[in-house]
Scaffold this motif. Structure first.
Motif, mmCIF file in Angstrom:
data_model
loop_
_atom_site.group_PDB
_atom_site.id
_atom_site.type_symbol
_atom_site.label_atom_id
_atom_site.label_comp_id
_atom_site.label_asym_id
_atom_site.label_seq_id
_atom_site.Cartn_x
_atom_site.Cartn_y
_atom_site.Cartn_z
ATOM 1 N N PHE A 17 42.003 60.250 37.473
ATOM 2 C CA PHE A 17 42.352 58.854 37.711
ATOM 3 C C PHE A 17 42.260 58.468 39.186
ATOM 4 N N LEU A 18 42.218 59.437 40.069
ATOM 5 C CA LEU A 18 42.122 59.119 41.494
ATOM 6 C C LEU A 18 40.703 58.764 41.918
ATOM 7 N N TYR A 19 39.735 58.894 41.024
ATOM 8 C CA TYR A 19 38.348 58.560 41.348
ATOM 9 C C TYR A 19 38.028 57.080 41.159
ATOM 10 N N GLY A 20 38.871 56.374 40.436
ATOM 11 C CA GLY A 20 38.592 54.977 40.133
ATOM 12 C C GLY A 20 38.616 54.098 41.376
ATOM 13 N N ASP A 21 37.654 53.197 41.459
ATOM 14 C CA ASP A 21 37.602 52.242 42.564
ATOM 15 C C ASP A 21 38.331 50.970 42.154
ATOM 16 N N MET A 22 39.133 50.439 43.055
ATOM 17 C CA MET A 22 39.900 49.237 42.784
ATOM 18 C C MET A 22 38.972 48.031 42.705
ATOM 19 N N GLU A 23 39.206 47.185 41.712
ATOM 20 C CA GLU A 23 38.431 45.957 41.563
ATOM 21 C C GLU A 23 39.198 44.754 42.091
ATOM 22 N N GLU A 24 40.499 44.894 42.252
ATOM 23 C CA GLU A 24 41.329 43.809 42.763
ATOM 24 C C GLU A 24 42.259 44.372 43.818
ATOM 25 N N SER A 50 42.357 54.168 42.786
ATOM 26 C CA SER A 50 43.305 54.131 41.685
ATOM 27 C C SER A 50 44.371 55.211 41.859
ATOM 28 N N LEU A 51 45.510 54.993 41.256
ATOM 29 C CA LEU A 51 46.596 55.971 41.244
ATOM 30 C C LEU A 51 47.059 56.183 39.811
ATOM 31 N N TYR A 52 47.581 57.367 39.516
ATOM 32 C CA TYR A 52 48.209 57.592 38.225
ATOM 33 C C TYR A 52 49.362 56.615 38.103
ATOM 34 N N GLY A 53 49.533 56.082 36.924
ATOM 35 C CA GLY A 53 50.622 55.139 36.695
ATOM 36 C C GLY A 53 50.158 53.689 36.690
ATOM 37 N N LEU A 54 49.008 53.394 37.281
ATOM 38 C CA LEU A 54 48.485 52.038 37.221
ATOM 39 C C LEU A 54 47.964 51.773 35.813
ATOM 40 N N LYS A 55 48.205 50.586 35.318
ATOM 41 C CA LYS A 55 47.744 50.246 33.969
ATOM 42 C C LYS A 55 46.229 50.364 33.843
ATOM 43 N N GLN A 56 45.510 50.046 34.898
ATOM 44 C CA GLN A 56 44.054 50.047 34.841
ATOM 45 C C GLN A 56 43.422 51.370 35.285
ATOM 46 N N ALA A 57 44.208 52.383 35.557
ATOM 47 C CA ALA A 57 43.680 53.647 36.094
ATOM 48 C C ALA A 57 42.688 54.318 35.150
ATOM 49 N N SER A 58 43.002 54.379 33.861
ATOM 50 C CA SER A 58 42.085 55.051 32.936
ATOM 51 C C SER A 58 40.786 54.275 32.787
ATOM 52 N N ARG A 59 40.862 52.969 32.789
ATOM 53 C CA ARG A 59 39.648 52.144 32.691
ATOM 54 C C ARG A 59 38.763 52.330 33.920
ATOM 55 N N MET A 60 39.377 52.363 35.094
ATOM 56 C CA MET A 60 38.604 52.530 36.332
ATOM 57 C C MET A 60 37.950 53.909 36.385
ATOM 58 N N TRP A 61 38.655 54.947 35.921
ATOM 59 C CA TRP A 61 38.074 56.282 35.873
ATOM 60 C C TRP A 61 36.881 56.289 34.934
ATOM 61 N N TYR A 62 37.048 55.690 33.740
ATOM 62 C CA TYR A 62 35.954 55.668 32.783
ATOM 63 C C TYR A 62 34.741 54.936 33.361
ATOM 64 N N GLN A 63 34.958 53.816 34.024
ATOM 65 C CA GLN A 63 33.841 53.075 34.617
ATOM 66 C C GLN A 63 33.113 53.914 35.665
ATOM 67 N N LYS A 64 33.858 54.653 36.472
ATOM 68 C CA LYS A 64 33.255 55.511 37.496
ATOM 69 C C LYS A 64 32.414 56.604 36.835
ATOM 70 N N PHE A 65 32.985 57.266 35.808
ATOM 71 C CA PHE A 65 32.260 58.332 35.121
ATOM 72 C C PHE A 65 31.031 57.776 34.411
ATOM 73 N N ASP A 66 31.206 56.684 33.687
ATOM 74 C CA ASP A 66 30.105 56.080 32.935
ATOM 75 C C ASP A 66 28.946 55.715 33.860
ATOM 76 N N SER A 67 29.261 55.122 34.977
ATOM 77 C CA SER A 67 28.222 54.739 35.939
ATOM 78 C C SER A 67 27.470 55.967 36.449
ATOM 79 N N TYR A 68 28.204 57.025 36.754
ATOM 80 C CA TYR A 68 27.581 58.228 37.302
ATOM 81 C C TYR A 68 26.718 58.945 36.257
#
Length: 160
Positions: A17-24, A50-68
């Protein structure tokens, strides 16, 4: 999978979850022990990742992985957005299945599996778990001699 005698390897992404880039813009209070008294006590921290505990953390991680993974010419399945495939020159395929931070890689071309794993290690901190044995509370069993493959309820979760 069983009839094709595919290799099955399991990996886990460390701190995914720490790999996610913030969109806002998200701001948080300074952590206890980090605040400075006086004129700078009103400052807050702006999150860049992103940080663990953020509601959007799992979505941001998935977007990062999917893009890569799509940059590596893997195609996302229409029926399951967490399954990716890549067709190789020899007409064989590599399959990657992602569940949050755990993944299974299946394929018959060991060199291409190694290439994928090196690419994942280059981008993310990974832990190799060897041959796929447990995922999602299920035990994975493969008998290559009889070309059988099955999933069963795992006692792994109960032994922890």
């Amino acid at each position: 999978m069983a009839t094709e005698d595919l290799e099955l390897e399991q990996l886990s992404v460390k701190t995914s979850f720490l790999y996610g880039d913030m969109e806002e813009d998200i701001y948080m209070s300074q952590l206890a022990g980090f605040s400075v008294t006086g004129e700078k006590s009103h400052l807050v921290c702006r999150l860049k990742k992103s940080l663990y505990g953020l509601k959007q953390a799992s979505r941001m991680w998935y977007q990062k992985f999917d893009s890569y993974i799509r940059q590596l010419v893997y195609h996302r399945s229409d029926s399951d957005p967490c399954m990716y495939t890549r067709q190789l020159a020899d007409e064989s395929r590599i399959y990657l299945i992602l569940y949050v931070d755990d993944m299974l890689i299946a394929g018959s071309n060991q060199a291409e599996i190694g290439k994928l794993k090196r690419s994942l290690h280059d981008k993310f901190a990974m832990k190799e778990l060897g041959q796929g044995r447990h995922i999602l509370g299920m035990r994975i069993e493969q008998n290559r001699k009889s070309k059988t493959f099955w999933l069963s309820q795992s006692d792994y979760l109960w032994r922890r």
